[in-house]
Write a protein that holds these residues in place. Structure first.
Motif, PDB file in Angstrom:
ATOM      1  N   PHE A   1      -8.972  -0.373   5.355  1.00 36.05           N
ATOM      2  CA  PHE A   1      -7.734   0.364   5.096  1.00 36.05           C
ATOM      3  C   PHE A   1      -7.728   1.605   5.981  1.00 36.05           C
ATOM      4  O   PHE A   1      -8.726   2.308   6.086  1.00 36.05           O
ATOM      5  CB  PHE A   1      -7.647   0.737   3.616  1.00 36.05           C
TER       6      PHE A   1
ATOM      7  N   LEU B   1       0.849  -1.192   0.000  1.00 36.46           N
ATOM      8  CA  LEU B   1       0.000   0.000   0.000  1.00 36.46           C
ATOM      9  C   LEU B   1       0.886   1.243   0.000  1.00 36.46           C
ATOM     10  O   LEU B   1       2.022   1.206   0.467  1.00 36.46           O
ATOM     11  CB  LEU B   1      -0.880   0.017   1.255  1.00 36.46           C
TER      12      LEU B   1
ATOM     13  N   HIS C   1      -5.649   5.155   7.179  1.00 39.84           N
ATOM     14  CA  HIS C   1      -4.638   6.197   6.963  1.00 39.84           C
ATOM     15  C   HIS C   1      -4.407   6.830   8.332  1.00 39.84           C
ATOM     16  O   HIS C   1      -5.186   7.680   8.770  1.00 39.84           O
ATOM     17  CB  HIS C   1      -5.140   7.225   5.964  1.00 39.84           C
TER      18      HIS C   1
ATOM     19  N   TRP D   1      -0.584   4.170   4.469  1.00 37.69           N
ATOM     20  CA  TRP D   1      -1.748   3.301   4.600  1.00 37.69           C
ATOM     21  C   TRP D   1      -1.408   1.969   5.264  1.00 37.69           C
ATOM     22  O   TRP D   1      -0.349   1.399   5.042  1.00 37.69           O
ATOM     23  CB  TRP D   1      -2.370   3.040   3.230  1.00 37.69           C
TER      24      TRP D   1
ATOM     25  N   PRO E   1      -6.891   2.007  -1.197  1.00 33.74           N
ATOM     26  CA  PRO E   1      -6.390   3.339  -1.545  1.00 33.74           C
ATOM     27  C   PRO E   1      -5.969   3.482  -3.008  1.00 33.74           C
ATOM     28  O   PRO E   1      -5.912   4.592  -3.527  1.00 33.74           O
ATOM     29  CB  PRO E   1      -5.193   3.559  -0.619  1.00 33.74           C
TER      30      PRO E   1
END
Length: 155
Positions: free
Chosen positions: A42, A26, A44, A30, A57
């Motif tokens: 996912f 990723l 962030h 991420w 992402p």
């Protein structure tokens, strides 16, 4: 979804060409996490609070690749044409540097701890958006290179 119909021969071919990029790392920063409620999630962690989503992402890149490669197929038999595939991949490669523009939407608002604020949305993050943009660009170019090699091997 990605707009693939795995019952259709053309989409099966497209899936095999792009499948290697689905297991790539990723972009920074991420993270992926399995969630009992949402399944694959996912995260962030740079955003305050961290941004959680079930969307990969790089999903838009995956969709763009599939759509462009589908358009490169012969209208008569649906077979992917090598020259046309290389042409659409080249166009996608040319678009990648535009991702860096996204990092310019952020303004550093503090240094200790570092904090950035999106000028348009007011959303805040603690990671450097330039690093995230560089990671996204690098991974996008690598993904396009992987697909280029897969297309060339089939062609």
């Amino acid at each position: 979804g990605l707009g693939l119909d795995l019952e259709a021969a053309q989409d099966v071919q497209l899936f095999h060409l792009v499948a290697p990029i689905f297991v790539m790392d990723l972009p920074v920063p991420w993270l992926v996490e399995e969630d009992e409620i949402d399944g694959t999630c996912f995260i962030h962690p740079g955003y305050r609070p961290p941004w959680r989503t079930t969307e990969h992402p790089c999903k838009q890149l995956h969709i763009d690749l599939i759509d462009e490669l589908r358009a490169a197929a012969s209208p008569s038999d649906g077979v992917l044409q090598l020259a046309a595939a290389h042409e659409v991949l080249s166009r996608l490669i040319e678009k990648v540097p535009g991702m860096v523009v996204e990092s310019g939407a952020w303004l550093r608002t503090s240094y200790d701890p570092p904090m950035y604020e999106n000028r348009a949305t007011g959303r805040r993050r603690g990671d450097d958006p330039r690093l995230a943009a560089a990671s996204a660009v690098g991974l996008s170019l690598l993904a396009l290179r992987v697909v280029w090699r897969c297309v060339s091997a089939v062609g």
